[in-house]
Design a protein around this motif. Sequence first.
Motif, PDB file in Angstrom:
ATOM      1  N   CYS A  56     -11.184 -57.040  -5.232  1.00 21.78           N
ATOM      2  CA  CYS A  56     -11.077 -57.942  -6.377  1.00 21.78           C
ATOM      3  C   CYS A  56     -10.788 -59.357  -5.883  1.00 21.78           C
ATOM      4  O   CYS A  56      -9.686 -59.639  -5.411  1.00 21.78           O
ATOM      5  N   GLY A  57     -11.771 -60.239  -5.975  1.00 15.14           N
ATOM      6  CA  GLY A  57     -11.616 -61.593  -5.487  1.00 15.14           C
ATOM      7  C   GLY A  57     -11.461 -62.594  -6.606  1.00 15.14           C
ATOM      8  O   GLY A  57     -11.551 -62.260  -7.794  1.00 15.14           O
ATOM      9  N   VAL A  58     -11.255 -63.846  -6.227  1.00 11.25           N
ATOM     10  CA  VAL A  58     -11.024 -64.893  -7.216  1.00 11.25           C
ATOM     11  C   VAL A  58     -12.321 -65.314  -7.905  1.00 11.25           C
ATOM     12  O   VAL A  58     -12.311 -65.742  -9.053  1.00 11.25           O
ATOM     13  N   GLN A  59     -13.462 -65.183  -7.231  1.00 14.37           N
ATOM     14  CA  GLN A  59     -14.740 -65.540  -7.822  1.00 14.37           C
ATOM     15  C   GLN A  59     -15.711 -64.354  -7.906  1.00 14.37           C
ATOM     16  O   GLN A  59     -16.610 -64.353  -8.726  1.00 14.37           O
ATOM     17  N   THR A  60     -15.517 -63.372  -7.037  1.00 10.47           N
ATOM     18  CA  THR A  60     -16.450 -62.250  -6.957  1.00 10.47           C
ATOM     19  C   THR A  60     -15.703 -60.934  -6.837  1.00 10.47           C
ATOM     20  O   THR A  60     -14.710 -60.836  -6.109  1.00 10.47           O
ATOM     21  N   LEU A  61     -16.185 -59.929  -7.554  1.00  9.97           N
ATOM     22  CA  LEU A  61     -15.689 -58.569  -7.441  1.00  9.97           C
ATOM     23  C   LEU A  61     -16.724 -57.800  -6.625  1.00  9.97           C
ATOM     24  O   LEU A  61     -17.897 -57.769  -6.989  1.00  9.97           O
ATOM     25  N   THR A  62     -16.299 -57.192  -5.518  1.00 12.06           N
ATOM     26  CA  THR A  62     -17.221 -56.518  -4.613  1.00 12.06           C
ATOM     27  C   THR A  62     -16.947 -55.019  -4.584  1.00 12.06           C
ATOM     28  O   THR A  62     -15.802 -54.597  -4.446  1.00 12.06           O
ATOM     29  N   LEU A  63     -18.000 -54.237  -4.739  1.00 11.19           N
ATOM     30  CA  LEU A  63     -17.907 -52.780  -4.707  1.00 11.19           C
ATOM     31  C   LEU A  63     -18.727 -52.259  -3.532  1.00 11.19           C
ATOM     32  O   LEU A  63     -19.853 -52.708  -3.304  1.00 11.19           O
ATOM     33  N   LYS A  64     -18.159 -51.328  -2.785  1.00 10.54           N
ATOM     34  CA  LYS A  64     -18.870 -50.697  -1.680  1.00 10.54           C
ATOM     35  C   LYS A  64     -18.875 -49.191  -1.896  1.00 10.54           C
ATOM     36  O   LYS A  64     -17.813 -48.571  -2.023  1.00 10.54           O
ATOM     37  N   ILE A  65     -20.064 -48.610  -1.926  1.00 11.39           N
ATOM     38  CA  ILE A  65     -20.217 -47.173  -2.148  1.00 11.39           C
ATOM     39  C   ILE A  65     -20.794 -46.531  -0.905  1.00 11.39           C
ATOM     40  O   ILE A  65     -21.797 -47.003  -0.346  1.00 11.39           O
ATOM     41  N   ASN A  66     -20.146 -45.477  -0.452  1.00 12.83           N
ATOM     42  CA  ASN A  66     -20.660 -44.683   0.671  1.00 12.83           C
ATOM     43  C   ASN A  66     -22.022 -44.112   0.252  1.00 12.83           C
ATOM     44  O   ASN A  66     -22.114 -43.272  -0.648  1.00 12.83           O
ATOM     45  N   PHE A  67     -23.077 -44.558   0.927  1.00 14.73           N
ATOM     46  CA  PHE A  67     -24.432 -44.199   0.514  1.00 14.73           C
ATOM     47  C   PHE A  67     -24.832 -42.781   0.933  1.00 14.73           C
ATOM     48  O   PHE A  67     -25.711 -42.177   0.317  1.00 14.73           O
ATOM     49  N   CYS A  68     -24.176 -42.254   1.957  1.00 14.53           N
ATOM     50  CA  CYS A  68     -24.618 -40.965   2.506  1.00 14.53           C
ATOM     51  C   CYS A  68     -24.531 -39.814   1.503  1.00 14.53           C
ATOM     52  O   CYS A  68     -25.503 -39.066   1.333  1.00 14.53           O
ATOM     53  N   PRO A  69     -23.405 -39.609   0.813  1.00 16.92           N
ATOM     54  CA  PRO A  69     -23.383 -38.541  -0.191  1.00 16.92           C
ATOM     55  C   PRO A  69     -24.388 -38.774  -1.315  1.00 16.92           C
ATOM     56  O   PRO A  69     -24.902 -37.821  -1.902  1.00 16.92           O
ATOM     57  N   VAL A  70     -24.659 -40.044  -1.632  1.00 12.26           N
ATOM     58  CA  VAL A  70     -25.676 -40.354  -2.640  1.00 12.26           C
ATOM     59  C   VAL A  70     -27.035 -39.867  -2.159  1.00 12.26           C
ATOM     60  O   VAL A  70     -27.792 -39.224  -2.894  1.00 12.26           O
TER      61      VAL A  70
END
Length: 335
Positions: A56-70
């Motif tokens: 959770c940033g001041v200008q941007t919210l960044t999400l990282k998803i582990n792609f392998c199980p997907v």
Amino acid sequence: MLCGPFHRLSQAYGQPLTRWLLGTRALSGGAQFNGYNCDTNFHSRFPAERDISVYCGVQTLTLKINFCPVLFSGYTDADLALNGRHGDAHCRGFVNNNTFPTVVIFSISLAALESCGNSLVVSTAQGPNAYGNLSLVQIGNISGYIDTPDPPTIISYLPGLLYKFSCSYPLEYLVNNTQLASSAAAISVKDSTGSFISTLNLLLYNDSSYIQQLSIPMAGLTLKTRVFAAVKASNLDRRWNVLMDYCYTTPSGNPNDDLRYDLFFSCEKDPQTTVFENGKSQMGRFAFEVFRFVKHKNQKMSTVFLHCVTKLCRADDCPMLMPVRFAQNISTLDK
């Protein structure tokens, strides 16, 4: 003859289908699958809660998803989208294959967070402010989800994937340690229970134009000199305004110093202090006259440190958070 192979396939279906399909690959001992950094020994499974990271940033919210199980669940990165917006390319993530495991990254601008269906809810409650005094305190909560599309069929053998996320932003901070012996101070504030990082500047100016910052002579400022101060937000989404809740001074840089003198707090205001702007923009402005602390009577100069408990509020919410008499005073000054 048809029963034999079909029976063997049915037995394999009793386990996760992806594990059965990739079993021969796991024997190779490699950490690659279809060109992605995935290890079947660890990632041949359905997604879990630990597979999403939220920043959770001041200008941007960044999400990282582990792609392998997907990937092992039968989907591609193009199948993941924010809040069911699968037809909008701006609501999809991008693959970063330079990490292990490979991740899909979603970057959400706080200035346009509603464009992909994310939700912002600001809650207000009575509670202790940043200094410990009882006040109306606000929390901003941004939430949403990432999911995969439903097939246009009655049934599916693929699991539906759903990742929920939220960020809580505390909207009140203590800006401190600005002293009359320097022109400005900037601090970075991070709430320990949230992730909202905001940079607030507490600046001193020469006059009411708020253009030229104050330059303090070596001998210090003359008593009763008018000093113009401002609390200014930078690198912050324009939806938030600055609301100064409580500004006070101490003879030391410690904001919790037992000895302090209030410039304004709630409806109470020092007679020599004037508030010009508060809660109407990303800058709060006030002025006060230079004084000395009596405890410094044996010193050539009396050093005064300025502190402000500052809230961030939406334009429509700021009047509600401001004491009534204080708001009336500012309205009179604006006229």
